[in-house]
Design a protein around this motif. Structure first.
Motif, PDB file in Angstrom:
ATOM      1  N   LEU A  34       0.913  -1.166  -0.184  1.00  0.00           N
ATOM      2  CA  LEU A  34       0.199  -0.074   0.153  1.00  0.00           C
ATOM      3  C   LEU A  34       0.993   1.357  -0.171  1.00  0.00           C
ATOM      4  CD1 LEU A  34      -1.061  -2.060   2.270  1.00  0.00           C
ATOM      5  CD2 LEU A  34      -2.934  -0.806   2.188  1.00  0.00           C
ATOM      6  N   TYR A  36       0.641   5.355   1.101  1.00  0.00           N
ATOM      7  CA  TYR A  36      -0.142   6.269   1.960  1.00  0.00           C
ATOM      8  C   TYR A  36       0.532   7.616   1.938  1.00  0.00           C
ATOM      9  CZ  TYR A  36      -2.691   2.621   4.812  1.00  0.00           C
ATOM     10  OH  TYR A  36      -3.475   1.678   5.156  1.00  0.00           O
ATOM     11  N   GLU A 100      -2.595  -9.344   9.464  1.00  0.00           N
ATOM     12  CA  GLU A 100      -2.468  -8.212   8.477  1.00  0.00           C
ATOM     13  C   GLU A 100      -1.825  -6.856   8.891  1.00  0.00           C
ATOM     14  OE1 GLU A 100      -6.618  -8.010   6.509  1.00  0.00           O
ATOM     15  OE2 GLU A 100      -5.160  -7.594   5.222  1.00  0.00           O
TER      16      GLU A 100
ATOM     17  N   GLN B  97      -9.677  -1.293  10.632  1.00  0.00           N
ATOM     18  CA  GLN B  97     -10.012  -1.875   9.175  1.00  0.00           C
ATOM     19  C   GLN B  97     -11.324  -2.338   9.291  1.00  0.00           C
ATOM     20  OE1 GLN B  97      -7.424  -5.378   9.052  1.00  0.00           O
ATOM     21  NE2 GLN B  97      -7.147  -5.166   6.793  1.00  0.00           N
ATOM     22  N   PHE B 100     -10.879  -8.080   6.531  1.00  0.00           N
ATOM     23  CA  PHE B 100      -9.821  -8.817   6.053  1.00  0.00           C
ATOM     24  C   PHE B 100      -9.549  -8.170   4.619  1.00  0.00           C
ATOM     25  CE2 PHE B 100      -6.450 -11.390   7.067  1.00  0.00           C
ATOM     26  CZ  PHE B 100      -6.212 -11.914   5.823  1.00  0.00           C
ATOM     27  N   ASN B 101      -8.376  -8.077   4.418  1.00  0.00           N
ATOM     28  CA  ASN B 101      -7.804  -7.365   2.866  1.00  0.00           C
ATOM     29  C   ASN B 101      -8.562  -6.143   2.431  1.00  0.00           C
ATOM     30  OD1 ASN B 101      -5.749  -8.789   1.853  1.00  0.00           O
ATOM     31  ND2 ASN B 101      -7.073 -10.259   0.807  1.00  0.00           N
ATOM     32  N   GLN B 102      -8.809  -5.143   3.310  1.00  0.00           N
ATOM     33  CA  GLN B 102      -9.130  -3.978   3.274  1.00  0.00           C
ATOM     34  C   GLN B 102      -8.059  -2.999   3.872  1.00  0.00           C
ATOM     35  OE1 GLN B 102     -12.031  -2.540   1.378  1.00  0.00           O
ATOM     36  NE2 GLN B 102     -11.674  -5.006   0.776  1.00  0.00           N
ATOM     37  N   PRO B 103      -7.977  -1.833   3.170  1.00  0.00           N
ATOM     38  CA  PRO B 103      -6.902  -0.849   3.539  1.00  0.00           C
ATOM     39  C   PRO B 103      -7.245  -0.589   5.063  1.00  0.00           C
ATOM     40  CG  PRO B 103      -7.674  -0.048   1.419  1.00  0.00           C
ATOM     41  CD  PRO B 103      -8.608  -1.510   1.879  1.00  0.00           C
ATOM     42  N   GLN B 104      -6.223  -0.329   5.758  1.00  0.00           N
ATOM     43  CA  GLN B 104      -6.273   0.277   7.161  1.00  0.00           C
ATOM     44  C   GLN B 104      -6.386   1.827   6.794  1.00  0.00           C
ATOM     45  OE1 GLN B 104      -3.187  -0.659   9.884  1.00  0.00           O
ATOM     46  NE2 GLN B 104      -3.129  -2.578   8.994  1.00  0.00           N
TER      47      GLN B 104
END
Lengths: 114, 115
Positions: A34, A36, A100, B97, B100-104
């Protein structure tokens, strides 16, 4: 041991030109990346992401490229605008093991000059 | 969408004080919230991960009795720095979040200064 590295602390480009921000990682288990963007006195704002099954993801002026063999990703901003001036953080995570948690680089400060 | 609110933004207090920081997801339900700490010119370092209704998972080297995390609902997590000392002075930032698998998505952070 820095698992995510942004080797350029700063970058300066002219308005309208391309900005290229680079990021290297060492952990081959990372499978989600990602970018940011952070303005002073604000929290990071999610910009764009890429899964390891892809090598490119595009969203408007922003494109992220992933080179898994080189463990390298880059963010391209074109055309660059003065409002893009901010600190850009690269982050990586691994979904393996159900965790995650993100590992961040130290950031690159982008300045876009009018 | 995906707004995360963090309060307070700045705290200055005496050594020995306990400080509570709140992190709220305003327009989505956060299954997982994360707490980070950032020292000057360093990257964000994850302190702990919390899931609603369960105990937080702390990263190696983070004292769980020092940094108490409560995630009582899907929209609120709190970090309490207990008996804070000058070495605890730092920038603390939370993220949330949705799944799962989504951006923070991050709050704006809390600058903690212990005198």
């Amino acid at each position: 041991d820095q698992q995510v590295k942004q080797n350029s602390p700063s970058l300066s480009v002219q308005e309208g030109r391309i900005s290229i921000l680079n990021c290297d990682y060492t952990n081959s288990m990372f499978d989600y990346f990602l970018w940011y963007k952070k303005y002073p006195a604000e929290g990071p704002t999610f910009l764009i992401s890429i899964s390891s099954i892809k090598d490119k993801n595009e969203d408007g002026r922003f494109t992220v490229f992933l080179n898994k063999s080189a463990k390298h990703l880059s963010l391209h901003i074109v055309p660059s605008q003065p409002g893009d001036s901010a600190v850009y953080f690269c982050a990586a995570s691994s979904a393996q093991g159900g965790s995650e948690k993100l590992v961040f680089g130290k950031g690159t400060k982008l300045t876009v000059n009018p | 969408g995906a707004v995360v609110s963090q309060h307070p933004s700045r705290v200055i207090c005496k050594s020995g004080t306990s400080v509570k920081i709140e992190c709220r997801s305003l327009d989505f339900q956060a299954t997982t919230m994360f707490w980070y700490r950032q020292f000057p010119k360093q990257s964000l370092m994850l302190m702990a991960t919390s899931n609603e209704g369960s105990k937080a998972t702390y990263e190696q080297g983070v004292e769980k009795d020092k940094f108490l995390i409560n995630h009582a609902s899907l929209t609120l997590s709190t970090l309490t720095v207990t008996s804070a000392h000058p070495e605890d002075s730092s920038f603390y930032i939370c993220s949330a979040q949705g799944s799962f698998n989504q951006p923070q998505h991050f709050g704006d952070g809390t600058r903690l200064s212990i005198l």
